[in-house]
Design a protein around this motif. Sequence first.
Motif, mmCIF file in Angstrom:
data_model
loop_
_atom_site.group_PDB
_atom_site.id
_atom_site.type_symbol
_atom_site.label_atom_id
_atom_site.label_comp_id
_atom_site.label_asym_id
_atom_site.label_seq_id
_atom_site.Cartn_x
_atom_site.Cartn_y
_atom_site.Cartn_z
ATOM 1 N N PRO A 23 61.067 55.569 15.005
ATOM 2 C CA PRO A 23 62.308 56.367 14.953
ATOM 3 C C PRO A 23 62.047 57.868 14.896
ATOM 4 O O PRO A 23 62.773 58.648 15.526
ATOM 5 N N PHE A 24 61.020 58.277 14.155
ATOM 6 C CA PHE A 24 60.731 59.710 14.036
ATOM 7 C C PHE A 24 60.271 60.291 15.377
ATOM 8 O O PHE A 24 60.717 61.366 15.786
ATOM 9 N N ILE A 25 59.382 59.575 16.051
ATOM 10 C CA ILE A 25 58.831 60.090 17.307
ATOM 11 C C ILE A 25 59.891 60.094 18.408
ATOM 12 O O ILE A 25 60.021 61.066 19.163
ATOM 13 N N ILE A 26 60.681 59.025 18.482
ATOM 14 C CA ILE A 26 61.721 58.966 19.510
ATOM 15 C C ILE A 26 62.817 59.986 19.227
ATOM 16 O O ILE A 26 63.338 60.633 20.152
ATOM 17 N N ALA A 27 63.194 60.160 17.952
ATOM 18 C CA ALA A 27 64.222 61.163 17.620
ATOM 19 C C ALA A 27 63.722 62.570 17.917
ATOM 20 O O ALA A 27 64.480 63.429 18.389
ATOM 21 N N THR A 28 62.448 62.817 17.648
ATOM 22 C CA THR A 28 61.856 64.115 17.999
ATOM 23 C C THR A 28 61.924 64.327 19.500
ATOM 24 O O THR A 28 62.303 65.410 19.980
ATOM 25 N N MET A 29 61.538 63.297 20.245
ATOM 26 C CA MET A 29 61.574 63.383 21.703
ATOM 27 C C MET A 29 62.994 63.666 22.182
ATOM 28 O O MET A 29 63.216 64.486 23.079
ATOM 29 N N ALA A 30 63.977 62.996 21.578
ATOM 30 C CA ALA A 30 65.372 63.180 21.992
ATOM 31 C C ALA A 30 65.841 64.611 21.731
ATOM 32 O O ALA A 30 66.439 65.252 22.601
ATOM 33 N N GLY A 31 65.565 65.128 20.525
ATOM 34 C CA GLY A 31 66.009 66.479 20.195
ATOM 35 C C GLY A 31 65.396 67.535 21.096
ATOM 36 O O GLY A 31 66.094 68.416 21.614
ATOM 37 N N LEU A 32 64.083 67.436 21.314
ATOM 38 C CA LEU A 32 63.403 68.425 22.153
ATOM 39 C C LEU A 32 63.811 68.289 23.616
ATOM 40 O O LEU A 32 63.884 69.285 24.343
ATOM 41 N N PHE B 52 60.434 65.669 13.234
ATOM 42 C CA PHE B 52 59.009 65.380 13.445
ATOM 43 C C PHE B 52 58.197 65.663 12.180
ATOM 44 O O PHE B 52 57.336 64.875 11.786
ATOM 45 N N LEU B 53 58.480 66.774 11.526
ATOM 46 C CA LEU B 53 57.742 67.133 10.319
ATOM 47 C C LEU B 53 58.068 66.194 9.159
ATOM 48 O O LEU B 53 57.197 65.894 8.334
ATOM 49 N N VAL B 54 59.291 65.718 9.088
ATOM 50 C CA VAL B 54 59.673 64.777 8.021
ATOM 51 C C VAL B 54 58.862 63.476 8.112
ATOM 52 O O VAL B 54 58.496 62.881 7.099
ATOM 53 N N GLY B 55 58.537 63.047 9.329
ATOM 54 C CA GLY B 55 57.803 61.799 9.502
ATOM 55 C C GLY B 55 56.301 61.923 9.353
ATOM 56 O O GLY B 55 55.575 60.931 9.565
ATOM 57 N N LYS B 56 55.811 63.087 8.956
ATOM 58 C CA LYS B 56 54.366 63.325 8.917
ATOM 59 C C LYS B 56 53.619 62.289 8.082
ATOM 60 O O LYS B 56 52.538 61.825 8.465
#
Length: 563
Positions: free
Chosen positions: A29-38, A223-227
């Motif tokens: 979820p973190f990686i896909i949400a990051t991808m979506a936002g960017l 992205f940073l939250v999912g680190k």
Amino acid sequence: MENSVRDVDEATVQSSSAGRKNGGWITFPFIIATMAGLSIASGGWTSNLIVYLINEFNMKSIKAAKVYNVVNGCTTLLPILGGIIADSFVGCFSVIWISSLISAVGILLLLLTAAIDVLRPVACDDGSSLCADPSKHQYVVLYVALGLASLGIAGTRFTIAPMGANQLDKPKHQAIFFDWYIFSFYTSFAISTTAIVYVEDNVSWSWGYGISLACNILGLAIFLVGKRFYRDVREQGGSPFVNLARVVVAAIQKWRVPLSEQTQHYYHDPSNKIPMTTSPVPTESFKFLNCAALITEGDSKSDGSRDPWRLCTVQQVEDLKSLIKLFPLWASGFLISTQLVIQSSLLILQALKMDRHMGPHFEIPASSMLVFILLFTCISIFILDRFLYPFLAKYTRFPLTPLQRIGIGHVITVFSMAVSALVESRRLKLVRSHNLLGKNGAIVPMSVFWLVPQLALNGIGEGFHFPGHLGFYYQEFPASLKNTSTAMVSLFIGIAYYIGNALIDLVQRISGWLPDNINDGRMDNVFWLCCALGSANFIYYLVFASLYKYKNVHDNPNDEPSK
């Protein structure tokens, strides 16, 4: 000595195990949400860039299309640098968050060009020769903004892909991730090319770029939250690119040394747990490189340690060979991407000259027509991933391999070019029948939805070949180059943007097919040219795909390797 080696091996295993505590589907979820936002952020400023340059910076249409291609070329050519930095130095995590910050700065500058009048030339209605050109400082601010925003995209878009795949262990799960990575990427672009482009065309450019900036910052924050959940996968042993260079240098230095067929005469990685007696000798392909791993006098430094520029491991030699074998297939990506580049950049110019009304009060933004490519790509990926591929894997003995998926994409793309040529031919007939030749602002009485079939074929083709390319290179690249593998896909796409520009320049110089007013030209011939080039490229691809032997998959390429 044996006890020391055993202790080192046990420490290595413990370290490897510790490094694999994180990762798994919890990171998805973190990686896909990051991808979506960017992706929403980048799509918000790139998809409507041609219109912005024409309307706000008074550029001629063909010049604006070229700038658009250069920008897109940078966003897809430079990811190879992100992959190299991630593989050789800091890993994916640092490359992604730093690049996200850079893209935010670029979008902020672009926002300022839209919000502050002094950063734009005096407004001009029709882009005629009477309009004022931008000043030098206006060009500087614009191009710095585009450069930073492009660099930011380059460092994130194709570095997120290997980072997500690195979180998963099974090839089947990695293939699923790549499908949904593309799905998220295209869905996000569909949102930006409709909602944000509508805001830019009907509210203001400042609001549109402001939304893009907000999405960029949100993606970075997620992205940073999912680190704490991410697995950090970094190969040890120095830069893999330096290691490849060492193979070439060592092979040149020892090219006259006769080769041996005895395993013990070649240098193997000391950390390899496989006994030396069972380790293979280098393969027969590109045999001249084998001498780089051949143990000879003079391979040691004065202190007795190995000179890495004279003696390489067998694995380093084989890694270089695998890249050489992949090159002909990788090169076939140039022309398939060039076709799509030309189609998408000229599409906006077509849409600007067609009837874009839906009802009496709503007009579709020209750049929003790109959403149909994204829409059909997402639909095709969903159907392929959820239905077709599982059906073939379960009920047939011939599941589609990555190379077959790419080949199908080649064929569909060629058909898309043919349909583009036929539609443009019809549009030009209406231009002549309505006496619109020479009228720069004339709109052809032909619905813009005539462009949908070619865009649908484009999207379906990408649904086959884009995830196929990503999965294939991630699967077949050496382990030390996984972060670079997906960037290789963006590299040929980036090169294709410059090939597309060169092709457009060539067509403009030797023919009258692409004047500034496309109603006076023969854009249909450009599409027929792309169709012919694509057909020749497909034949080239078939030859090398039929000769290629998979390195990492032997039984079912759509599933886990058999154990």
